[in-house]
Design an enzyme around this catalytic site. Sequence first.
Site, short mmCIF file in Angstrom:
data_model
loop_
_atom_site.label_atom_id
_atom_site.label_comp_id
_atom_site.label_asym_id
_atom_site.label_seq_id
_atom_site.Cartn_x
_atom_site.Cartn_y
_atom_site.Cartn_z
N ASP A 140 -9.26 14.79 -36.34
CA ASP A 140 -10.23 13.98 -35.50
C ASP A 140 -10.96 15.22 -35.22
O ASP A 140 -12.27 15.54 -34.90
CB ASP A 140 -10.51 12.66 -34.74
CG ASP A 140 -11.10 12.47 -33.40
OD1 ASP A 140 -12.08 11.61 -34.61
OD2 ASP A 140 -11.03 12.86 -32.63
N GLU B 77 -7.22 3.83 -32.76
CA GLU B 77 -7.59 2.10 -34.48
C GLU B 77 -6.06 1.59 -34.65
O GLU B 77 -4.87 2.65 -34.35
CB GLU B 77 -8.20 2.70 -34.74
CG GLU B 77 -9.50 3.37 -34.92
CD GLU B 77 -10.20 3.85 -35.57
OE1 GLU B 77 -10.14 3.53 -36.94
OE2 GLU B 77 -11.06 4.75 -35.45
N GLY C 49 -17.26 5.37 -27.55
CA GLY C 49 -18.13 4.02 -27.20
C GLY C 49 -19.19 3.75 -27.68
O GLY C 49 -20.27 5.07 -27.61
N VAL D 95 -19.11 15.54 -31.89
CA VAL D 95 -18.36 15.64 -31.21
C VAL D 95 -18.69 15.63 -29.90
O VAL D 95 -20.07 15.51 -28.90
CB VAL D 95 -18.77 17.23 -31.16
CG1 VAL D 95 -17.85 18.06 -30.41
CG2 VAL D 95 -18.59 17.64 -32.44
N VAL E 271 -20.94 1.71 -33.20
CA VAL E 271 -21.63 3.09 -32.83
C VAL E 271 -23.29 2.41 -32.82
O VAL E 271 -24.66 2.27 -32.20
CB VAL E 271 -21.74 4.26 -33.07
CG1 VAL E 271 -23.17 5.18 -32.82
CG2 VAL E 271 -20.40 4.81 -33.19
N LYS F 218 -18.57 13.20 -37.87
CA LYS F 218 -18.13 14.43 -37.61
C LYS F 218 -17.27 14.93 -38.89
O LYS F 218 -17.45 15.42 -39.72
CB LYS F 218 -17.16 14.70 -36.88
CG LYS F 218 -15.16 14.05 -36.89
CD LYS F 218 -14.96 13.73 -35.74
CE LYS F 218 -15.10 11.68 -35.94
NZ LYS F 218 -14.88 11.37 -34.52
N ILE G 162 -21.22 13.56 -24.75
CA ILE G 162 -21.38 14.65 -23.55
C ILE G 162 -22.05 15.16 -24.71
O ILE G 162 -21.80 15.72 -26.30
CB ILE G 162 -19.56 15.12 -23.59
CG1 ILE G 162 -18.57 13.79 -23.05
CG2 ILE G 162 -19.98 16.72 -22.46
CD1 ILE G 162 -17.60 14.90 -22.89
N LYS H 79 -14.03 18.29 -34.90
CA LYS H 79 -15.14 18.34 -33.84
C LYS H 79 -14.80 19.47 -33.52
O LYS H 79 -15.59 20.32 -33.79
CB LYS H 79 -14.60 17.48 -32.59
CG LYS H 79 -14.96 16.15 -32.89
CD LYS H 79 -14.90 15.15 -32.13
CE LYS H 79 -14.27 14.22 -32.07
NZ LYS H 79 -13.43 12.98 -31.45
N1 LIG Z 1 -16.48 4.70 -32.05
C1 LIG Z 1 -17.11 6.11 -31.30
O1 LIG Z 1 -17.02 6.11 -29.97
C2 LIG Z 1 -17.71 6.56 -32.16
C3 LIG Z 1 -18.15 8.18 -31.16
C4 LIG Z 1 -18.84 9.38 -31.74
C5 LIG Z 1 -18.84 8.92 -32.92
N2 LIG Z 1 -18.43 7.79 -33.61
C6 LIG Z 1 -18.44 8.12 -35.71
O2 LIG Z 1 -19.43 6.85 -35.64
C7 LIG Z 1 -19.65 6.93 -36.86
C8 LIG Z 1 -18.74 5.03 -36.89
O3 LIG Z 1 -18.02 5.00 -36.05
P1 LIG Z 1 -18.03 3.25 -35.19
O4 LIG Z 1 -16.91 2.96 -34.03
O5 LIG Z 1 -19.53 2.66 -35.41
O6 LIG Z 1 -16.96 2.78 -36.97
P2 LIG Z 1 -17.26 0.86 -37.13
O7 LIG Z 1 -17.41 -0.13 -36.18
O8 LIG Z 1 -15.94 0.49 -37.94
O9 LIG Z 1 -18.19 0.76 -37.98
C9 LIG Z 1 -18.50 1.94 -39.47
C10 LIG Z 1 -19.86 0.71 -39.89
O10 LIG Z 1 -20.45 1.20 -41.19
C11 LIG Z 1 -20.22 0.38 -41.84
N3 LIG Z 1 -20.56 0.70 -43.41
C12 LIG Z 1 -19.40 1.98 -44.53
N4 LIG Z 1 -19.19 2.33 -45.49
C13 LIG Z 1 -20.74 1.31 -45.16
C14 LIG Z 1 -22.22 1.67 -46.40
N5 LIG Z 1 -21.32 2.49 -47.65
N6 LIG Z 1 -23.59 1.05 -45.97
C15 LIG Z 1 -23.88 0.74 -44.96
N7 LIG Z 1 -22.14 0.80 -43.77
C16 LIG Z 1 -21.39 0.95 -44.03
C17 LIG Z 1 -19.77 -0.97 -41.63
O11 LIG Z 1 -20.48 -1.80 -42.23
P3 LIG Z 1 -20.38 -3.17 -42.63
O12 LIG Z 1 -19.65 -3.95 -40.96
O13 LIG Z 1 -21.82 -3.64 -42.79
O14 LIG Z 1 -19.53 -3.34 -43.45
C18 LIG Z 1 -19.34 -0.84 -39.88
O15 LIG Z 1 -20.66 -1.75 -39.22
C19 LIG Z 1 -18.12 7.27 -37.50
O16 LIG Z 1 -18.51 7.96 -38.48
C20 LIG Z 1 -17.39 7.53 -36.20
O17 LIG Z 1 -16.35 8.85 -36.14
C21 LIG Z 1 -17.81 7.39 -33.31
#
Ligand SMILES: NC(=O)c1ccc[n+]([C@@H]2O[C@H](COP(=O)([O-])OP(=O)(O)OC[C@H]3O[C@@H](n4cnc5c(N)ncnc54)[C@H](OP(=O)(O)O)[C@@H]3O)[C@@H](O)[C@H]2O)c1
Length: 400
Positions: free
Chosen positions: A196, A185, A298, A127, A12, A100, A131, A200
């Site tokens: 999850d 995942e 996404g 959430v 994200v 969330k 959307i 939401k």
């Molecule tokens: N993926 C989706 O479609 C989606 C949609 C809506 C909401 N979300 C929410 O958005 C958030 C991120 O999701 P994501 O899919 O992007 O996850 P992700 O690809 O696993 O990325 C998570 C990031 O968090 C970073 N991180 C973890 N601990 C940290 C800290 N203490 N300080 C700074 N950075 C830290 C990690 O950093 P490093 O890479 O540097 O280790 C990683 O880059 C989550 O809360 C998820 O629930 C995701």
Amino acid sequence: MKNIALIGYGVVGHGVADLLSRNADIIAKRAGEPIRLKRILTARPRTDDPRQELLTLNEDDVFGDCGVSVVVECVNDLEAAYRYCRRSLLAGKHYVTSNKNLIATYGMELTELADHNGVALMFEASVAAGIPVLRPLYKCLSSNHVTEVMGIVNGTTNYILTQMKREGRSFADALKRAQELGYAETDPSADVLGFDACRKLAILLSIAFGRYVRYGDIPTEGVTTVTASDIALAERLGYSIKLIAMGKLTPSDRVYARVSPLLIPHDHLLASVEDVFNAVSISADMAGDVLFYGRGAGAAPSASSIVGDVIDIVTNGRYNDPIWREDYRPLLPVDENVGALFVRTSPSEREKLLKLFPEGTAADEGGELGFITPPGPEAELREALRTSGVQSDATWRVFF
Ligand SMILES: NC(=O)c1ccc[n+]([C@@H]2O[C@H](COP(=O)([O-])OP(=O)(O)OC[C@H]3O[C@@H](n4cnc5c(N)ncnc54)[C@H](OP(=O)(O)O)[C@@H]3O)[C@@H](O)[C@H]2O)c1
């Protein structure tokens, strides 16, 4: 020029950085000034990143920089996000999060802190990602009494159930396919066990019904025990099985909320939501039924909502939805719900079931029987099945 900082540079986080440069012109036009990504705080060093000059491992580069007025956080660690959020709000910086977990767990406390410090806390992407559903709920529908919220808010489980229906795959096979395609995942438990969706739903219901709903109070059941036979029998009876997050306001002003597999009639709008898509249906006294449909996950869809929040802050300043200031709302015990039940059993149980529920409907498929009871108080239906000695292999709720 408005400077913002990004924390979390995963799927994200990259989406946000990409969107800010890709659509910089339209963002500047809508915000009334350019929005510049000044810093990216990461948890580990990176080399050869095209945004190398923005990266930092030092929190003070974000929170100590008075030129940064908005912090966008896309971190997957709850306690780290909580710490960043508090630090940001205390430093007088607006905070936009996609997390969330953070909002469902600490939303009330953090909103109070944001209010106290005169800044905004926004979380549209938390959430259903791309959307737009939270802002329409608390802004566009704010003159309505919302009576029901019902949605498919987890793309991973919706993909799995769709695969099981279309291809007749087992749950394990469909999950494996989802993982191969990057839709699930490596540890899929938060999705397939319903956690999850539960978080939401807590956010949606808190906004819809005007008092904070604790996610731990919502009875939650995942999809791990749904079988291909359940799905095939439900199809024969005219229903699709979906993981539904729902909450409704009862006439006594109590909220019934639940996350669980549910049989949805084929002619219901949510039955046609397939694959990784999400949809949320809201029933309101003035607007009627409103449906939001789209991509609930996404990089680009999530970034779309996050940058929308940033533009809202830049153009409208501080805005926090007042509901988060109200106390917890106790939920109605699930047994008090009125609904119908689907039973998967052996064809030898048909007569017993029809004697118990003469208005029930039955269908055979692959040497098994699917039976739908007439509607009634859920606890009474379950008790009638138990005392009649019907040997049921699975029991799921039916939309009513
Ligand atoms: N993926 C989706 O479609 C989606 C949609 C809506 C909401 N979300 C929410 O958005 C958030 C991120 O999701 P994501 O899919 O992007 O996850 P992700 O690809 O696993 O990325 C998570 C990031 O968090 C970073 N991180 C973890 N601990 C940290 C800290 N203490 N300080 C700074 N950075 C830290 C990690 O950093 P490093 O890479 O540097 O280790 C990683 O880059 C989550 O809360 C998820 O629930 C995701």
